[in-house]
Structure formats: C-alpha cells, structure tokens
Enzyme design. Sequence first.
Site, PDB file in Angstrom:
ATOM      1  N   HIS A   1       0.456   6.468  -2.391  1.00  0.00           N
ATOM      2  CA  HIS A   1       0.346   5.121  -1.826  1.00  0.00           C
ATOM      3  C   HIS A   1       0.037   5.153  -0.321  1.00  0.00           C
ATOM      4  CE1 HIS A   1       1.826   4.130  -5.667  1.00  0.00           C
ATOM      5  NE2 HIS A   1       3.108   4.082  -5.424  1.00  0.00           N
TER       6      HIS A   1
ATOM      7  N   LYS B   1      -3.197  -4.070  -5.374  1.00  0.00           N
ATOM      8  CA  LYS B   1      -2.604  -5.183  -4.624  1.00  0.00           C
ATOM      9  C   LYS B   1      -3.704  -5.889  -3.836  1.00  0.00           C
ATOM     10  CE  LYS B   1       1.824  -2.785  -4.075  1.00  0.00           C
ATOM     11  NZ  LYS B   1       2.920  -3.573  -4.606  1.00  0.00           N
TER      12      LYS B   1
ATOM     13  N   ASP C   1       6.354  10.997  -4.361  1.00  0.00           N
ATOM     14  CA  ASP C   1       6.442   9.669  -4.974  1.00  0.00           C
ATOM     15  C   ASP C   1       5.605   8.627  -4.234  1.00  0.00           C
ATOM     16  OD1 ASP C   1       7.567   7.883  -6.909  1.00  0.00           O
ATOM     17  OD2 ASP C   1       8.886   7.086  -5.347  1.00  0.00           O
TER      18      ASP C   1
ATOM     19  N   HIS D   1      -1.092   2.133  -8.182  1.00  0.00           N
ATOM     20  CA  HIS D   1      -1.031   0.667  -8.315  1.00  0.00           C
ATOM     21  C   HIS D   1      -1.148  -0.044  -6.965  1.00  0.00           C
ATOM     22  CE1 HIS D   1       3.279   1.008  -7.304  1.00  0.00           C
ATOM     23  NE2 HIS D   1       3.238  -0.280  -7.047  1.00  0.00           N
TER      24      HIS D   1
ATOM     25  N   LYS E   1      13.708   5.026   0.990  1.00  0.00           N
ATOM     26  CA  LYS E   1      14.480   4.143   0.087  1.00  0.00           C
ATOM     27  C   LYS E   1      15.777   3.774   0.774  1.00  0.00           C
ATOM     28  CE  LYS E   1      12.483   5.306  -4.299  1.00  0.00           C
ATOM     29  NZ  LYS E   1      11.533   4.188  -4.473  1.00  0.00           N
TER      30      LYS E   1
HETATM   31  C1  BG6 Z   1       6.148   3.623  -7.357  1.00  0.00           C
HETATM   32  C2  BG6 Z   1       7.231   4.599  -6.995  1.00  0.00           C
HETATM   33  O1  BG6 Z   1       4.898   4.267  -7.452  1.00  0.00           O
HETATM   34  O2  BG6 Z   1       6.069   2.626  -6.349  1.00  0.00           O
HETATM   35  C3  BG6 Z   1       8.565   3.902  -6.804  1.00  0.00           C
HETATM   36  O3  BG6 Z   1       7.342   5.564  -8.024  1.00  0.00           O
HETATM   37  C4  BG6 Z   1       8.439   2.770  -5.812  1.00  0.00           C
HETATM   38  O4  BG6 Z   1       9.564   4.813  -6.369  1.00  0.00           O
HETATM   39  C5  BG6 Z   1       7.261   1.868  -6.181  1.00  0.00           C
HETATM   40  O5  BG6 Z   1       9.650   2.036  -5.827  1.00  0.00           O
HETATM   41  C6  BG6 Z   1       7.002   0.846  -5.088  1.00  0.00           C
HETATM   42  O6  BG6 Z   1       6.032  -0.051  -5.535  1.00  0.00           O
HETATM   43  P1  BG6 Z   1       5.951  -1.522  -4.955  1.00  0.00           P
HETATM   44  O7  BG6 Z   1       4.765  -2.110  -5.641  1.00  0.00           O
HETATM   45  O8  BG6 Z   1       7.252  -2.197  -5.308  1.00  0.00           O
HETATM   46  O9  BG6 Z   1       5.790  -1.376  -3.476  1.00  0.00           O
END
Ligand code: BG6
Length: 483
Positions: free
Chosen positions: A243, A185, A238, A181, A339
């Site tokens: 990401h 953005k 994760d 995802h 985190k």
């Molecule tokens: C998700 C993770 O893919 O992305 C989560 O599994 C994380 O652990 C999240 O909190 C963060 O996404 P964003 O869009 O809030 O930066």
Amino acid sequence: MMEPPVDRHLFVILGGTGNLTYLKLLPALYRLLTQKNLKDYCQVLGVGTKELGDQGFRNRAREALQEAGFSSEEVGIWCDSCLHYQSLGKTSEDYSDLASRVESLEAEHDIPGNRVFYLALPPSIFPTAIQRIGESGLNKSSGWVRIVIEKPFGRDLASAQELNRLLHRNFDESQIYRIDHYLGKETVQNLLIFRFANTIFESLWNRERIESVQITVAESIGIGERARYYEQAGALRDIVQNHLVQLLCLVAMEPPAVFEADFIRDEKVKVLRSIAGIRLKEVVFGQYAKGKIKNKEFQGYREEKGVARDSSTETYVALKVDIDNWRWKGIPFYLRTGKRLPRRLTQIAVNFRHPPVFIFSSHTSSEIPSDRLLITLQPDEGFHLYFDVKEPGEPLKLKKESLHFHYKDAFGPLPAAYETLILDILQGEQTLFVRADEAEASWELFTPLLERDFPVYSYPVGTWGPKEADQLIEQEKTTWKNP
Ligand code: BG6
C-alpha cells in the site's frame, strides 16, 4: 463516455467460505451488479473445502448481504438464481470435478467461456491452486479467462518471482490481476488526476519547490483475530511493501505518455528502480505495548490472542526513501505505518520549501513557515493547501489558513474499493492492478530489510509510534505531521 458492457461470465471464488468473500467480495459484487444493472451477466461459483452445497452457501451469503445492509427480498432472489457452490480438496481429481462443474454451469446459463478465478485464499495455497487450474485446463476456454490474486504477493523477492513464474506458465500477464485494494480507492486514483489533469501543481512538483514528503498509513485497530497471519507478516510486508509503495509511486512518478495501464505501470516501476537502496539506519521498527485510545484501554501486541509472548514482529515501521532521479534527487520521502495509533488516517503531506529569506519571522507564531499540501486519502477524503495570510489589524501577524476540498461535500459517499476493482476485472482494465515487474521491484527494495534483525522499539497504544521514529525525521529539521 459510455462504459463498455460486461460480458456474461462465471465468477469463481476460491476461498468461497472465507471472511473476505462474505465481508467484502459478495457485498461489492452485489452492489455493483445491482447498480449497473448487470445481474443477468454474472453467475458466481463459491469454491471451498467445506461441504456446504448450493443451499448452504446461498443461506450464508444471504445472511452476509443482509448484515451488509441490503434488502432481504431482492438478495434472496439473487442468491437463489446466481450463487452456486462446489466443495474442493487439493488433488487433481478435485480440480477435474471443478472443471466439469464450471462447464456445466456455463452451458446451463449460456456463458461463452468467460471466467474469473478469484483466489481469496491463504497465500500458502496460491501455488497449488494456480497449478491445478492449469493442469485441469480451467485456464483455457472459448472466452476470456482472468485470474485475481489477493495480497500478499509472495513474502520476499524469491517467493514473488517463483509465484510469477508459476502464473506465467499458466496465464499471460494480460490475464493476471494482482490486487492492492488501495489502488481501488477513489482518493488514490485521484492522485493521478490531481497531478496530471491540473497544471498548477505540476510546475511545483519537484526538488526545486518541495522540501520533503511524508506518507502515513495510520490505523487505530490492532490485529484482531489475525495473529496467525500477522505474526508471519508484520507491518513491512502487510502495508509498506504494497500500500505505501503504491502511494509513493503515484506521488513521485512522471506523467505517463498515455492514460493506459502499461504506460502508468511503466512509470511506477521507474520510480522503484530509481530508489537508492534503503539505508538500515533510516528504518525504525516498533511494536505496540498496552495503552489507551480515547480513554479505552487496549492490550499490547504480545498479549494479543495467538501472538508469541516474546514476539518481535513489527506493528510499526517508519523509513526514509531517496529517489535518485532528476525530479527528486535529495528530497526525502518519509513513509510510516502503524497499528493502534491514535486514529485512522491515510495522508500525504507535501512540504514546500521555505522562502529563501523569511522577512516575517518576528510576526508569526507558526513553527513551520513553509506551505504545505495535505492530501487525505481516508477518512474525510480531500485536501488542504495551507499558506500564510495576514491577520487583519495591527500589529502585523501571520496566520496559516487553508484552501480545502472534501469529497463528501462535493460527491457524497464514495464507492468501496472492491467495487471499483471488480468492475475493472470484469472489463479487462488493468490500470489499478500490480504488474509482475512492479511487485518484484518492490520486493527487491524491501527484501534486504527483511533479512536483517532490527531492534523493535516499544510504543504505547494511542501514541504516534516510538520516539526513535521522531528522531529519524528530526535529523532533517522537520517533524511528523500528526493531526
Ligand atoms: C490490509 C492489511 O491490506 O489493509 C490490514 O492486511 C489493514 O492489516 C488494511 O488493516 C487497511 O486497509 P484500509 O482500507 O482499512 O486502509
């Protein structure tokens, strides 16, 4: 440019009663269809193990959409006319029933066989779902069929390859949409525009002018209710493997020949293939221990509900990546995520080289004489370009100032990532999705790390990670760019 229209289609969500569906997918779909005037083009079929019936699903969806802030009357009409539900077990017969339901909904709503299968499922169920979709013939129709897979895509190289093989037995790569995802953005997409629509930075974007790059995905949240998933995943699976890797690729890639999905994805894969294996001594794992953020006390990771008291799952990772190509050889890229850090921040810091001779050393209080570009992907999306200016008056004194741009001032609120991604799926546009070889190349880099036992250093909640991560970067006579 006119946007291509969306064809009439059935949007099938497997995992239709999960959090992702209610909190992200339905609100994104509803906003998108409303804003683009596309409500008549889409029927949604929620699929889940619960015995809800159409009405039960509509009621729950209506509540979720109202909680997301949509007007109740219009939402009610949409739910009653466009949402449907089918309960489903794991057997072949269940999928035959699903196939009959899909065909009858298509006939009833005049949909010419266009189908999206969105797997909003726990990863352990992906293989069965994909196989059953194939066996029941749901992947074949008179229209287009697309399958969407949420992350995590596998848990190591072997499982990702296996998943790809299974997908390719039932779908062509052009039908497969692997979600990360972050790619949805606006600010992440803007990295391509920033780099390749402007010439000023491109001439500086190399080992001659850049000294180091830091990419940070910091979160102040903990793991919430997700212990079951997170204990198995950890920060490397994760966030880093997906990401952070995507951000790294967009910062480091060469300009694609054409602005099209496969050209862009080819360049991203080349970056991954140019990375010399990550050295074990340049990786730091951490885990949060109790502490405070903004004066509020939070428990440590091992005290979270569902987490083993002696868990060694990492909630923080910092590492150094070397990209061995002509553009980047010798320039360190530092990646970190954690985190329960002091605040939420996704940022890319590009540090430019120091002047070869700095004639103003005695006139500056700044520890960092180099110029720096800070690209903030969230929150407060935008960028700051820092450089030295002369403070007016005597004695001669230098000060760091910035040129800056903030998305919210220029454009107001940004669309949610899922809206962008869903629209692309409906339009058959794959640029913002991860290709099979890209997912595997990323796992190839990180699987060796997963097979090792790293020490997991503790850091108190509300700090920027363990001191060992500071030592990692200090070797290069630099420091993390913390706000
Ligand atoms: C998700 C993770 O893919 O992305 C989560 O599994 C994380 O652990 C999240 O909190 C963060 O996404 P964003 O869009 O809030 O930066």
